[in-house]
Write a protein that holds these residues in place. Structure first.
Motif, short mmCIF file in Angstrom:
data_model
loop_
_atom_site.label_atom_id
_atom_site.label_comp_id
_atom_site.label_asym_id
_atom_site.label_seq_id
_atom_site.Cartn_x
_atom_site.Cartn_y
_atom_site.Cartn_z
N THR A 334 0.83 -1.20 0.00
CA THR A 334 0.00 0.00 0.00
C THR A 334 0.87 1.25 0.00
OG1 THR A 334 -1.61 -1.23 1.34
CG2 THR A 334 -1.93 1.15 1.13
N GLU A 335 1.95 1.22 0.78
CA GLU A 335 2.83 2.39 0.85
C GLU A 335 3.46 2.71 -0.49
OE1 GLU A 335 6.80 4.10 3.14
OE2 GLU A 335 5.99 2.14 3.69
N VAL A 336 3.87 1.69 -1.23
CA VAL A 336 4.53 1.97 -2.50
C VAL A 336 3.56 2.63 -3.48
CG1 VAL A 336 4.13 -0.17 -3.84
CG2 VAL A 336 6.30 1.03 -4.04
N PHE A 337 2.29 2.24 -3.42
CA PHE A 337 1.31 2.92 -4.27
C PHE A 337 1.03 4.34 -3.75
CE2 PHE A 337 0.22 -1.44 -5.70
CZ PHE A 337 0.32 -1.21 -7.06
N GLY A 338 1.23 4.57 -2.45
CA GLY A 338 1.13 5.93 -1.94
C GLY A 338 2.23 6.82 -2.50
N TRP A 339 3.46 6.29 -2.55
CA TRP A 339 4.55 7.06 -3.15
C TRP A 339 4.31 7.29 -4.64
CZ3 TRP A 339 7.56 9.86 -0.37
CH2 TRP A 339 7.91 9.47 0.92
N MET A 340 3.72 6.32 -5.31
CA MET A 340 3.40 6.51 -6.72
C MET A 340 2.38 7.64 -6.89
SD MET A 340 1.99 3.77 -9.54
CE MET A 340 0.27 4.00 -9.11
N GLY A 341 1.41 7.71 -5.98
CA GLY A 341 0.46 8.81 -6.03
C GLY A 341 1.12 10.16 -5.83
N SER A 342 2.10 10.23 -4.93
CA SER A 342 2.83 11.49 -4.72
C SER A 342 3.62 11.87 -5.97
CB SER A 342 3.77 11.36 -3.52
OG SER A 342 3.02 11.21 -2.33
N ALA A 343 4.23 10.87 -6.62
CA ALA A 343 4.94 11.14 -7.88
C ALA A 343 3.99 11.68 -8.93
CB ALA A 343 5.62 9.87 -8.39
N ALA A 344 2.76 11.14 -8.95
CA ALA A 344 1.77 11.64 -9.90
C ALA A 344 1.38 13.08 -9.62
CB ALA A 344 0.53 10.73 -9.87
N MET A 345 1.21 13.43 -8.34
CA MET A 345 0.86 14.81 -7.99
C MET A 345 1.96 15.77 -8.42
SD MET A 345 -2.15 14.65 -6.58
CE MET A 345 -2.24 16.27 -5.87
N GLY A 346 3.22 15.38 -8.15
CA GLY A 346 4.33 16.23 -8.58
C GLY A 346 4.42 16.34 -10.08
N GLY A 347 4.23 15.21 -10.77
CA GLY A 347 4.27 15.23 -12.23
C GLY A 347 3.18 16.08 -12.83
N ALA A 348 1.99 16.05 -12.24
CA ALA A 348 0.88 16.85 -12.76
C ALA A 348 1.18 18.34 -12.65
CB ALA A 348 -0.41 16.51 -12.00
N ALA A 349 1.70 18.75 -11.50
CA ALA A 349 2.01 20.17 -11.30
C ALA A 349 3.11 20.64 -12.25
CB ALA A 349 2.42 20.41 -9.86
N ILE A 350 4.18 19.84 -12.37
CA ILE A 350 5.30 20.23 -13.24
C ILE A 350 4.87 20.21 -14.70
CG2 ILE A 350 7.61 19.57 -14.01
CD1 ILE A 350 8.04 18.40 -11.19
N GLY A 351 4.10 19.20 -15.09
CA GLY A 351 3.67 19.09 -16.48
C GLY A 351 2.84 20.28 -16.92
N ALA A 352 1.91 20.71 -16.06
CA ALA A 352 1.07 21.86 -16.41
C ALA A 352 1.91 23.13 -16.55
CB ALA A 352 -0.01 22.05 -15.35
N ALA A 353 2.85 23.33 -15.62
CA ALA A 353 3.67 24.54 -15.66
C ALA A 353 4.55 24.58 -16.91
CB ALA A 353 4.53 24.62 -14.41
N ILE A 354 5.23 23.47 -17.20
CA ILE A 354 6.14 23.44 -18.36
C ILE A 354 5.35 23.56 -19.66
CG2 ILE A 354 7.78 22.01 -19.64
CD1 ILE A 354 8.72 20.86 -17.02
N SER A 355 4.22 22.87 -19.74
CA SER A 355 3.43 22.90 -20.98
C SER A 355 2.88 24.29 -21.24
CB SER A 355 2.30 21.87 -20.89
OG SER A 355 2.82 20.56 -20.78
N GLY A 356 2.48 24.99 -20.19
CA GLY A 356 2.00 26.35 -20.37
C GLY A 356 3.08 27.24 -20.96
N ALA A 357 4.31 27.10 -20.48
CA ALA A 357 5.42 27.88 -21.02
C ALA A 357 5.71 27.51 -22.46
CB ALA A 357 6.66 27.68 -20.16
#
Length: 405
Positions: A334-357
């Protein structure tokens, strides 16, 4: 094509109730963001403030997700889900009732609410290997990934409908009510807690869990995929704006999601190769993104390309879930999927910022080029991930980077 995996899922006791409960439990999680954003905009007067509030909510989720998941591994998922589900419902109700004069407290309240979001997706993906086995397990992960695509369409739409028909406050209250009922039901469907004295694999520290020759590339690859997908969503909005018809954005998002639904349903019915490498599915995701680069000359062409690209998404995501679950001991799954969710949250934020630029500097089509590059990077990371048949019997408990497998 065969349907044995679906038939086995249907016949396994408790599987359909677990799946149905998980779908309903995930619904308020995905329906919350739209009402919260509009509530922040109404009280604060700008979408910039709404972005700050939404960002605080996401940060809370990213930080607390792995902690709740680790607690679920150690003490059982049912208790964690009941505590977080009821607490999250109360936090949302408090947020919905905030007086207009106290709107500056919203980032703090949404951070706390985000930190209380129940680990529904993490516990479900950790539960599948304990409930089903063999071909049905591959089908379960494919169904999970496919259902997630459907929920990404229905959840925000439900939140937007509540805002349109009633108000943002009532939209947040609706999410609070749904979470109290649906997460309670989902918690009751959880398999019994692990017997840690006899579970496969010892308890691992966070470093041992993450700094692993297979798990770390899988988690990073998922973060790169989400970064790419979030960038594509922004690219679709920019494409619609360029063509002067914002309705195009909703249509193209729906076409993309429908392609993923079809791909996931078909993948769940396929018997699978005797040796199934995840990098092959990652290569198809990369190819789908590249196809879209050359289809931005018209809405119809891009719609066709997105449908084809979508066919690759749910099968690849489901296969990644399966590999990560199989390459992780029961005691920390369960914990490893929790870390995967955190990676997804970080990826979503970075992806939106970079793509906007990128949209502002180079143009819409280069968003899909960026997505293809990110998918290609994940392909490189996944090349050495062992295929499905070779890992489960001999999985080492540690396997830190630099050690022999």
């Amino acid at each position: 094509m065969e349907l044995s995996g679906y038939r086995e899922l249907w016949r396994t006791r408790g599987v359909m109730a677990l799946l149905a409960a998980s779908l309903l439990a995930r619904l308020p999680v995905l329906a919350t963001m739209v009402p919260i954003a509009f509530l922040a905009k109404d009280l604060g007067g700008s979408f910039r403030w709404a972005g700050i509030v939404a960002g605080a909510y996401s940060v809370g989720m990213a930080i607390a997700g792995p902690l709740w998941a680790r607690t679920a591994d150690r003490r059982g998922a049912r208790g964690v889900l009941l505590v977080t589900g009821m607490s999250w419902s109360v936090a949302l109700a408090v947020l919905a009732a905030i007086p207009s004069g106290l709107y500056r407290l919203m980032p703090l309240l949404t951070f706390l609410a985000g930190a209380l979001v129940p680990p529904v997706m993490q516990t479900l993906r950790a539960a599948w290997p304990r409930v089903v086995h063999g071909p049905a397990l591959r089908t379960a992960y494919a169904v999970d990934a496919t259902a997630q695509e459907l929920l990404f369409m229905v959840g925000p739409m439900l939140g937007a409908t509540a805002v349109s028909v009633a108000s943002p406050r009532l939209g947040v209250l609706l999410a609070a009510a749904m979470s109290a009922a649906f997460i309670w039901w989902y918690a009751l469907q959880q398999p019994g807690p692990l017997d840690h004295d006899h579970a496969s694999g010892p308890r691992l520290t966070a470093r041992q869990l993450l700094w692993h020759r297979y798990r770390l590339p899988l988690i990073l690859s998922f973060g790169l995929w989400v970064m790419a997908f979030n960038g594509v969503s922004l690219g679709i909005v920019a494409f619609a704006d360029e063509h002067g018809e914002r309705l195009i954005a909703g249509i193209l998002e729906a076409v993309w999601a429908f392609g993923s639904l079809v791909g996931g349903a078909v993948a769940g019915a396929l018997p699978g190769r005797r040796t199934s490498y995840l990098w092959r599915r990652a290569a198809l995701v990369t190819a789908g993104m590249l196809l879209c680069v050359f289809a931005t000359w018209s809405p119809v062409a891009l719609g066709v390309a997105l449908a084809v690209s979508g066919l690759t998404l749910a099968p690849a995501i489901g296969a990644l879930y399966e590999r990560l679950g199989a390459l992780t001991p029961d005691t920390v799954r369960t914990e490893v999927f929790g870390w995967m969710g955190s990676a997804a949250m970080g990826g979503a934020a970075i992806g939106a910022a970079i793509s906007g630029a990128i949209v502002e500097s180079f143009g819409v089509r280069y968003v899909w080029l960026l997505a293809a590059v990110l998918a290609a990077a994940s392909l490189v990371l996944l090349v050495r991930i062992p295929p499905e048949q070779q890992t489960e019997p001999s999985l080492p408990a540690g396997g830190l980077l630099g050690e022999s497998p």
